[in-house]
Design a protein around this motif. Sequence first.
Motif, mmCIF file in Angstrom:
data_model
loop_
_atom_site.group_PDB
_atom_site.id
_atom_site.type_symbol
_atom_site.label_atom_id
_atom_site.label_comp_id
_atom_site.label_asym_id
_atom_site.label_seq_id
_atom_site.Cartn_x
_atom_site.Cartn_y
_atom_site.Cartn_z
ATOM 1 N N ARG A 68 67.515 32.929 48.679
ATOM 2 C CA ARG A 68 68.955 32.858 48.460
ATOM 3 C C ARG A 68 69.587 34.220 48.695
ATOM 4 O O ARG A 68 69.148 35.221 48.136
ATOM 5 N N PHE A 69 70.614 34.240 49.541
ATOM 6 C CA PHE A 69 71.392 35.452 49.761
ATOM 7 C C PHE A 69 72.480 35.533 48.702
ATOM 8 O O PHE A 69 73.128 34.536 48.368
ATOM 9 N N GLU A 70 72.702 36.732 48.185
ATOM 10 C CA GLU A 70 73.792 36.994 47.253
ATOM 11 C C GLU A 70 74.524 38.244 47.718
ATOM 12 O O GLU A 70 73.909 39.309 47.867
ATOM 13 N N ILE A 71 75.820 38.109 47.952
ATOM 14 C CA ILE A 71 76.635 39.222 48.432
ATOM 15 C C ILE A 71 77.791 39.396 47.462
ATOM 16 O O ILE A 71 78.569 38.456 47.242
ATOM 17 N N ALA A 108 76.846 47.538 58.148
ATOM 18 C CA ALA A 108 75.832 48.543 58.477
ATOM 19 C C ALA A 108 74.601 48.378 57.597
ATOM 20 O O ALA A 108 73.738 49.242 57.563
ATOM 21 N N THR A 109 74.508 47.235 56.890
ATOM 22 C CA THR A 109 73.416 47.021 55.937
ATOM 23 C C THR A 109 72.758 45.675 56.191
ATOM 24 O O THR A 109 73.414 44.638 56.111
ATOM 25 N N LEU A 110 71.455 45.695 56.498
ATOM 26 C CA LEU A 110 70.712 44.473 56.800
ATOM 27 C C LEU A 110 69.327 44.547 56.178
ATOM 28 O O LEU A 110 68.648 45.572 56.286
ATOM 29 N N SER A 111 68.879 43.460 55.574
ATOM 30 C CA SER A 111 67.506 43.433 55.072
ATOM 31 C C SER A 111 66.510 43.484 56.234
ATOM 32 O O SER A 111 65.407 44.006 56.085
ATOM 33 N N PHE A 112 66.898 42.948 57.374
ATOM 34 C CA PHE A 112 66.033 42.957 58.564
ATOM 35 C C PHE A 112 65.634 44.383 58.932
ATOM 36 O O PHE A 112 64.489 44.638 59.327
ATOM 37 N N ALA A 113 66.589 45.318 58.781
ATOM 38 C CA ALA A 113 66.300 46.716 59.115
ATOM 39 C C ALA A 113 65.255 47.316 58.189
ATOM 40 O O ALA A 113 64.610 48.310 58.540
ATOM 41 N N ASP A 114 65.057 46.707 57.011
ATOM 42 C CA ASP A 114 64.043 47.180 56.071
ATOM 43 C C ASP A 114 62.752 46.375 56.170
ATOM 44 O O ASP A 114 61.879 46.476 55.299
ATOM 45 N N GLY A 115 62.637 45.561 57.209
ATOM 46 C CA GLY A 115 61.409 44.816 57.432
ATOM 47 C C GLY A 115 61.271 43.532 56.648
ATOM 48 O O GLY A 115 60.173 42.946 56.603
ATOM 49 N N VAL A 116 62.345 43.058 56.035
ATOM 50 C CA VAL A 116 62.273 41.822 55.257
ATOM 51 C C VAL A 116 62.243 40.613 56.188
ATOM 52 O O VAL A 116 63.036 40.526 57.124
ATOM 53 N N VAL A 117 61.328 39.696 55.947
ATOM 54 C CA VAL A 117 61.260 38.434 56.683
ATOM 55 C C VAL A 117 61.616 37.322 55.701
ATOM 56 O O VAL A 117 60.894 37.077 54.728
ATOM 57 N N THR A 118 62.745 36.667 55.939
ATOM 58 C CA THR A 118 63.190 35.627 55.020
ATOM 59 C C THR A 118 62.389 34.339 55.225
ATOM 60 O O THR A 118 61.781 34.124 56.268
ATOM 61 N N GLN A 119 62.447 33.471 54.219
ATOM 62 C CA GLN A 119 61.722 32.209 54.297
ATOM 63 C C GLN A 119 62.519 31.118 53.587
ATOM 64 O O GLN A 119 63.500 31.388 52.896
ATOM 65 N N ALA A 120 62.099 29.883 53.801
ATOM 66 C CA ALA A 120 62.794 28.735 53.230
ATOM 67 C C ALA A 120 62.969 28.906 51.725
ATOM 68 O O ALA A 120 62.035 29.302 51.026
ATOM 69 N N ASP A 135 62.215 32.654 44.574
ATOM 70 C CA ASP A 135 61.535 32.118 43.390
ATOM 71 C C ASP A 135 62.050 32.771 42.101
ATOM 72 O O ASP A 135 61.285 33.096 41.188
ATOM 73 N N GLY A 136 63.359 32.967 42.052
ATOM 74 C CA GLY A 136 63.985 33.507 40.846
ATOM 75 C C GLY A 136 63.912 35.014 40.693
ATOM 76 O O GLY A 136 64.448 35.563 39.723
ATOM 77 N N GLN A 137 63.278 35.707 41.659
ATOM 78 C CA GLN A 137 63.142 37.161 41.585
ATOM 79 C C GLN A 137 63.859 37.832 42.753
ATOM 80 O O GLN A 137 63.800 37.342 43.883
ATOM 81 N N VAL A 138 64.533 38.941 42.475
ATOM 82 C CA VAL A 138 65.182 39.712 43.537
ATOM 83 C C VAL A 138 64.104 40.466 44.303
ATOM 84 O O VAL A 138 63.419 41.328 43.743
ATOM 85 N N ILE A 139 63.917 40.125 45.578
ATOM 86 C CA ILE A 139 62.878 40.789 46.381
ATOM 87 C C ILE A 139 63.434 41.925 47.225
ATOM 88 O O ILE A 139 62.690 42.737 47.767
ATOM 89 N N TRP A 140 64.759 41.959 47.367
ATOM 90 C CA TRP A 140 65.401 43.044 48.136
ATOM 91 C C TRP A 140 66.836 43.164 47.675
ATOM 92 O O TRP A 140 67.509 42.162 47.424
ATOM 93 N N ARG A 141 67.305 44.379 47.519
ATOM 94 C CA ARG A 141 68.707 44.615 47.188
ATOM 95 C C ARG A 141 69.127 45.960 47.777
ATOM 96 O O ARG A 141 68.308 46.882 47.897
#
Length: 331
Positions: free
Chosen positions: A300-303, A285-297, A238-244
């Motif tokens: 947007r991923f940005e790499i 070696a870096t995953l949002s899943f390892a930090d407990g993030v649950v993605t949803q519809a 929703d336009g906000q960075v929720i994890w980085r």
Amino acid sequence: MRLIQFKQGDGVQAALVVNADTVRPIEMAGGTYALAMAAIEQEVPLTTMVEKHLGNASLSYEDLISAQRLLPPLTHPDPAHCLVSGTGLTHLGSADTRDSMHAKVAADEASLTDSMRMFKMGLEGGKPPQDQAGAQPEWFYKGDGSILVAPEQPLPVPGFAQDAGEEPELTGLYLIDKHGQPVRIGFAVGNEFSDHVTERVNYLWLAHSKLRACSFGPELLIGEPAEHLEGESRIVRDGQVIWRKPFLTGEANMAHTLANLEHHHFKYAQFRQPGAMHVHFFGTATLSFADGVVTQAGDRFEIEVPEFGRPLRNPIAPKAADPYVSVRTLS
């Protein structure tokens, strides 16, 4: 030198990235694949072929993005002749992660999991002398060219998936010449995209968890990447960075050399079919899943890795569950 590919009518067009705002189309039909195959056939560097066919026109990079015209920077004319694969347990991670992993592999051999044994093999034998084979890495198959999703386009999430997680990775792009010799075309930033919940149920389901779409690009880097690469992986909702989180890649941050990983992929003769294309993900070696993030519809991923130009961006789009698949008997 970095290249992109974009839709041009019913075909594909390659272009040279001049800067963050401008690209110059390459005047050769067939995109990067045709350009690279011509360079291989004529035994000249890809950069020489780019310069030979570089047009005078300039296009707005941003306009191509806005018009949804970007494609992966290398594609095969027949997706069935593109193999997408990867290697895991290859990266050392941050200093804290590195210290933790070293402590674990120093433990008694009998107490190590299969994953830690594999990681230990890489630490001890993943960087052999030049032109020698080292430790064999974990390897997995993802699919053929039909699973490749263009930058800016949605990554489909199957109805049966239990997770939709990013994997920011260095990605190698290859073609096989007419003699069966693998030729590295370049590297790109990739999102290997996996189902980490399925993998955690049982490690023997790793193969299932990898059978997902993926994306790489938008830019293809010609030549050798730096040994130490620093990037950032982000999730926007929703336009906000929720994890980085920053991530490290390149040989200096890996337990294997790229050459060793390439050897253990292409040592199989079935992966050296003339004209074929290979997309190979080198691990993370870096995953949002390892930090407990649950993605949803809509997430947007940005790499982003500065040496590779613009970031790779893809939203996710869950799909309805497919019906039970039955097999028809031909009789």
